[in-house]
Design a protein around this motif. Structure first.
Motif, PDB file in Angstrom:
ATOM      1  N   GLN A 400       0.823  -1.217   0.000  1.00 43.34           N
ATOM      2  CA  GLN A 400       0.000   0.000   0.000  1.00 43.34           C
ATOM      3  C   GLN A 400       0.858   1.270   0.000  1.00 43.34           C
ATOM      4  O   GLN A 400       0.319   2.380   0.069  1.00 43.34           O
ATOM      5  CB  GLN A 400      -0.918   0.022   1.228  1.00 43.34           C
ATOM      6  N   ASN A 401       2.167   1.102  -0.094  1.00 43.51           N
ATOM      7  CA  ASN A 401       3.038   2.274  -0.076  1.00 43.51           C
ATOM      8  C   ASN A 401       2.628   3.220  -1.207  1.00 43.51           C
ATOM      9  O   ASN A 401       2.641   2.836  -2.384  1.00 43.51           O
ATOM     10  CB  ASN A 401       4.496   1.834  -0.248  1.00 43.51           C
ATOM     11  N   PRO A 402       2.250   4.448  -0.883  1.00 41.92           N
ATOM     12  CA  PRO A 402       1.711   5.346  -1.912  1.00 41.92           C
ATOM     13  C   PRO A 402       2.705   5.693  -3.011  1.00 41.92           C
ATOM     14  O   PRO A 402       2.309   5.937  -4.156  1.00 41.92           O
ATOM     15  CB  PRO A 402       1.299   6.590  -1.113  1.00 41.92           C
ATOM     16  N   VAL A 403       3.994   5.722  -2.683  1.00 44.06           N
ATOM     17  CA  VAL A 403       4.996   6.033  -3.705  1.00 44.06           C
ATOM     18  C   VAL A 403       5.085   4.900  -4.725  1.00 44.06           C
ATOM     19  O   VAL A 403       5.119   5.136  -5.941  1.00 44.06           O
ATOM     20  CB  VAL A 403       6.368   6.297  -3.041  1.00 44.06           C
ATOM     21  N   PHE A 404       5.110   3.661  -4.249  1.00 46.19           N
ATOM     22  CA  PHE A 404       5.113   2.519  -5.158  1.00 46.19           C
ATOM     23  C   PHE A 404       3.837   2.483  -5.997  1.00 46.19           C
ATOM     24  O   PHE A 404       3.884   2.297  -7.220  1.00 46.19           O
ATOM     25  CB  PHE A 404       5.223   1.205  -4.377  1.00 46.19           C
ATOM     26  N   CYS A 405       2.723   2.640  -5.320  1.00 44.58           N
ATOM     27  CA  CYS A 405       1.436   2.541  -6.015  1.00 44.58           C
ATOM     28  C   CYS A 405       1.299   3.599  -7.100  1.00 44.58           C
ATOM     29  O   CYS A 405       0.782   3.327  -8.198  1.00 44.58           O
ATOM     30  CB  CYS A 405       0.287   2.652  -5.013  1.00 44.58           C
ATOM     31  N   ARG A 406       1.778   4.804  -6.819  1.00 43.59           N
ATOM     32  CA  ARG A 406       1.684   5.871  -7.812  1.00 43.59           C
ATOM     33  C   ARG A 406       2.534   5.563  -9.037  1.00 43.59           C
ATOM     34  O   ARG A 406       2.107   5.751 -10.185  1.00 43.59           O
ATOM     35  CB  ARG A 406       2.094   7.205  -7.188  1.00 43.59           C
ATOM     36  N   ALA A 407       3.763   5.067  -8.817  1.00 41.74           N
ATOM     37  CA  ALA A 407       4.637   4.734  -9.945  1.00 41.74           C
ATOM     38  C   ALA A 407       4.031   3.629 -10.796  1.00 41.74           C
ATOM     39  O   ALA A 407       4.080   3.672 -12.040  1.00 41.74           O
ATOM     40  CB  ALA A 407       6.014   4.327  -9.430  1.00 41.74           C
ATOM     41  N   ILE A 408       3.458   2.637 -10.153  1.00 46.19           N
ATOM     42  CA  ILE A 408       2.852   1.521 -10.889  1.00 46.19           C
ATOM     43  C   ILE A 408       1.628   1.989 -11.672  1.00 46.19           C
ATOM     44  O   ILE A 408       1.427   1.615 -12.840  1.00 46.19           O
ATOM     45  CB  ILE A 408       2.508   0.376  -9.917  1.00 46.19           C
ATOM     46  N   GLU A 409       0.791   2.818 -11.064  1.00 47.53           N
ATOM     47  CA  GLU A 409      -0.378   3.347 -11.775  1.00 47.53           C
ATOM     48  C   GLU A 409       0.055   4.191 -12.964  1.00 47.53           C
ATOM     49  O   GLU A 409      -0.560   4.129 -14.037  1.00 47.53           O
ATOM     50  CB  GLU A 409      -1.245   4.167 -10.822  1.00 47.53           C
ATOM     51  N   ASN A 410       1.110   4.978 -12.797  1.00 47.19           N
ATOM     52  CA  ASN A 410       1.614   5.788 -13.912  1.00 47.19           C
ATOM     53  C   ASN A 410       2.126   4.904 -15.039  1.00 47.19           C
ATOM     54  O   ASN A 410       1.960   5.223 -16.226  1.00 47.19           O
ATOM     55  CB  ASN A 410       2.723   6.721 -13.424  1.00 47.19           C
ATOM     56  N   ALA A 411       2.759   3.778 -14.673  1.00 45.24           N
ATOM     57  CA  ALA A 411       3.288   2.871 -15.693  1.00 45.24           C
ATOM     58  C   ALA A 411       2.172   2.184 -16.464  1.00 45.24           C
ATOM     59  O   ALA A 411       2.360   1.778 -17.618  1.00 45.24           O
ATOM     60  CB  ALA A 411       4.202   1.833 -15.047  1.00 45.24           C
ATOM     61  N   LYS A 412       1.027   2.035 -15.855  1.00 42.25           N
ATOM     62  CA  LYS A 412      -0.112   1.454 -16.568  1.00 42.25           C
ATOM     63  C   LYS A 412      -0.594   2.387 -17.676  1.00 42.25           C
ATOM     64  O   LYS A 412      -1.115   1.936 -18.695  1.00 42.25           O
ATOM     65  CB  LYS A 412      -1.267   1.178 -15.599  1.00 42.25           C
ATOM     66  N   LYS A 413      -0.404   3.683 -17.476  1.00 46.50           N
ATOM     67  CA  LYS A 413      -0.906   4.678 -18.432  1.00 46.50           C
ATOM     68  C   LYS A 413       0.102   4.978 -19.541  1.00 46.50           C
ATOM     69  O   LYS A 413      -0.272   5.226 -20.687  1.00 46.50           O
ATOM     70  CB  LYS A 413      -1.242   5.974 -17.699  1.00 46.50           C
ATOM     71  N   GLU A 414       1.395   4.984 -19.174  1.00 48.19           N
ATOM     72  CA  GLU A 414       2.426   5.356 -20.144  1.00 48.19           C
ATOM     73  C   GLU A 414       3.769   4.757 -19.717  1.00 48.19           C
ATOM     74  O   GLU A 414       4.111   4.743 -18.544  1.00 48.19           O
ATOM     75  CB  GLU A 414       2.580   6.887 -20.227  1.00 48.19           C
ATOM     76  N   GLY A 415       4.510   4.271 -20.705  1.00 49.65           N
ATOM     77  CA  GLY A 415       5.871   3.835 -20.455  1.00 49.65           C
ATOM     78  C   GLY A 415       5.948   2.475 -19.780  1.00 49.65           C
ATOM     79  O   GLY A 415       4.935   1.828 -19.477  1.00 49.65           O
ATOM     80  N   ALA A 416       7.184   2.060 -19.524  1.00 47.67           N
ATOM     81  CA  ALA A 416       7.448   0.766 -18.894  1.00 47.67           C
ATOM     82  C   ALA A 416       7.860   0.971 -17.443  1.00 47.67           C
ATOM     83  O   ALA A 416       8.254   2.063 -17.034  1.00 47.67           O
ATOM     84  CB  ALA A 416       8.553   0.034 -19.648  1.00 47.67           C
ATOM     85  N   LEU A 417       7.765  -0.115 -16.664  1.00 46.22           N
ATOM     86  CA  LEU A 417       8.227  -0.100 -15.280  1.00 46.22           C
ATOM     87  C   LEU A 417       9.558  -0.844 -15.223  1.00 46.22           C
ATOM     88  O   LEU A 417       9.660  -1.994 -15.657  1.00 46.22           O
ATOM     89  CB  LEU A 417       7.207  -0.779 -14.367  1.00 46.22           C
ATOM     90  N   HIS A 418      10.579  -0.184 -14.684  1.00 46.75           N
ATOM     91  CA  HIS A 418      11.915  -0.762 -14.579  1.00 46.75           C
ATOM     92  C   HIS A 418      12.285  -0.921 -13.106  1.00 46.75           C
ATOM     93  O   HIS A 418      12.146   0.020 -12.315  1.00 46.75           O
ATOM     94  CB  HIS A 418      12.948   0.134 -15.260  1.00 46.75           C
ATOM     95  N   LEU A 419      12.761  -2.095 -12.746  1.00 47.77           N
ATOM     96  CA  LEU A 419      13.152  -2.392 -11.371  1.00 47.77           C
ATOM     97  C   LEU A 419      14.644  -2.674 -11.345  1.00 47.77           C
ATOM     98  O   LEU A 419      15.100  -3.675 -11.911  1.00 47.77           O
ATOM     99  CB  LEU A 419      12.364  -3.596 -10.851  1.00 47.77           C
TER     100      LEU A 419
END
Length: 519
Positions: A400-419
């Motif tokens: 539920q960490n809001p910083v993680f959740c925000r990045a993941i939601e943004n990645a759903k809309k545009e771009g890729a998620l890199h770990l």
């Protein structure tokens, strides 16, 4: 690219080929996965990155390269629309980045208390451990407190550390003795050799490092005593004392061993010490200096009675220097260390707990330099990032960490998620569970890429291929996540200003440059 495979087997084979060429996990040169003649998973503008390491000083340079508009250490393609999330605040310069676990700063660490009392202080270490006598010892503050002088001596560059086991200790010792001449009321120094060389597999280098530490700690302590300083010699955790594992292989990791605390008083006062933990050292320093201990420090002075007060004091921290087995498996015992032996035999001493819950880590976990120095400077037990983050995993708040959740939601809309993923099961820098849990959270994100950093310290030498194959199985079960590239910790997590290494890491992730392998 076969979507049924996630790249673990391909990278494992590339690592095995690098081993055949003489490379080791720690220094593995960047390897880039190729598909149809193109690199897989390049980080591009508009993408979202989570740097899944938590510690601090080793993450600074790579984070600078990705996030600082005025970065000038090498020419790079700056991604001005990149969302770059850091796990913890590696440095104050990153305070405006999204930080998943913002730091819990220590209130009124020793350096601040001395500054408020109007006492000058001198902090000195070579660059491999400079952050520890400043940022970590000072409670997470990067700026020096008023009256504090910080001196960084460059560590050797361009050669493996085990080829120069004395490191830069001669120069550190010289600068510390100069500070003694100048009469600073409090002097703090770190001797890095026990930890830096203790992490290698070179037995002869470890013996040479122990002999070097013995010689210079004896010299510096004697010089300070001649100048009427009370001198305390201690350590932040164990390491070099353990030469071999139970299987007879070279031991290169931290230990849970007790560490020494020795007190030298030139006026030969009768001193009785009791055993304790690292959080008791700062109250002891204040007692000797004659400064009132603040309420924030819950540690207890190691002096049974306040028989030494209103004096100048030097604190010498021997990094990675614990009590060993006292036999052929103990580097300090096997080396020629007459200076150290005399210090221990001829002065009051006690033993300190420097691991697990005694320094804010999980129970039974080996200590580390960051936990050690933060406890030494705080005068109390300081909860470490691994405890905070593991607690978040256990109670479910990690997801539920809001910083993680925000990045993941943004990645759903545009771009890729890199770990950016650290391939180890346990390290003070992090573990592979963090990116795996984030990948699990990333349901609905079209593209999830892993950029692997190999450990080579808390992992067994040569274990990377097996760990990659295990990671492949985890990703197959998860059903998402592709491994894009991999490189050693000595490349991606440099902390000594070797930006040529950081350039290699950055260009592998952003431009797809490195040793190509089919995937």
């Amino acid at each position: 690219m076969d979507k049924m495979q996630h790249g673990g087997e391909a990278l494992a084979r590339a690592v095995e080929a690098a081993y055949a060429q003489g490379q080791t996990d720690y220094y593995l040169e960047p390897m880039v996965r190729m598909d149809g003649g193109q690199p897989v998973g390049k980080i591009q503008n508009g993408d979202h990155v989570i740097f899944c390491c938590r510690r601090g000083e080793r993450e600074i340079e790579l984070t600078e390269a990705f996030t600082q508009p005025d970065f000038d250490k090498f020419s790079r393609t700056y991604l001005d629309r990149l969302e770059f999330v850091i796990m913890t605040m590696y440095h104050e310069k990153f305070k405006d980045l999204p930080i998943a676990f913002a730091p819990e700063r220590v209130k009124r660490p020793l350096a601040q208390v001395l500054s408020e009392a109007g006492l000058r202080q001198f902090h000195c270490a070579e660059s491999e451990k400079f952050a520890h006598v400043t940022f970590f010892f000072n409670g997470g503050f990067n700026q020096s407190f008023p009256g504090e002088t910080d001196v960084c001596v460059p560590s050797p560059k361009g050669i493996p550390f085990d080829q120069k086991p004395e490191l830069s200790l001669p120069e550190v010792a010289r600068r510390v003795m100069e500070a003694t001449d100048e009469g600073y009321p409090f002097i703090l120094t770190n001797f890095a050799n026990g930890d830096v060389i203790g992490h290698t597999a070179n037995t002869q280098a470890k013996l040479a490092a122990a002999e070097t530490v013995s010689r210079y700690v004896s010299q510096v302590a004697a010089y300070a005593v001649e100048h009427d300083y009370v001198v305390a010699v201690t350590a932040d955790h164990g390491n070099i004392e353990a030469l071999y594992t139970k299987d007879g292989k070279p031991h290169g990791a931290h230990t849970t061993n007790l560490v020494p605390f020795i007190l030298l008083d030139p006026r030969k006062r009768a001193v009785q010490l009791h055993d304790g933990c690292l959080g008791d050292v700062a109250p002891t320093v204040l007692s000797v200096l004659g400064v009132e201990q603040p309420a924030e420090m819950t540690g207890r002075s190691l002096l049974d009675e306040q028989c030494i007060t209103s004096r100048k004091m030097m604190l010498v921290i021997l990094d990675g220097w614990g009590f060993g087995t006292g036999d052929q498996g103990d580097a300090i015992y096997m080396a020629s260390t007459p200076g150290w032996d005399a210090l221990l035999a001829q002065n009051p001493s006690c033993k300190l707990r420097a691991s697990g819950s005694n320094v804010g880590l999980q129970a039974g976990k080996a200590g580390n330099s960051e936990a050690g120095h933060s406890n030494l400077g705080a005068g109390r037990v300081v909860a470490q990032d691994d405890v905070r983050m593991d607690s978040a995993i256990q109670d479910g708040s990690f997801k539920q960490n809001p910083v993680f959740c925000r990045a993941i939601e943004n990645a759903k809309k545009e771009g890729a998620l890199h770990l950016i993923a650290y391939l180890t099961e346990k390290s003070s820098h992090g573990c592979i569970e963090y990116p795996l849990m984030l990948a699990e959270m990333a349901e609905g994100v079209p593209e999830v890429y892993f950029h692997i950093i190999f450990d080579g310290r808390s992992t067994e030498p040569g274990s990377a291929p097996a760990m990659l194959r295990q990671l492949e199985q985890r990703l197959q079960t998860l059903g998402r996540g592709q491994i894009a590239d991999g490189m050693g910790r000595g490349i991606a997590l440099d902390r000594d200003g070797n930006y040529g290494k950081i350039q290699k890491a950055y260009e592998a992730m952003v431009l797809g440059r490195g040793t190509e392998y089919p995937g």
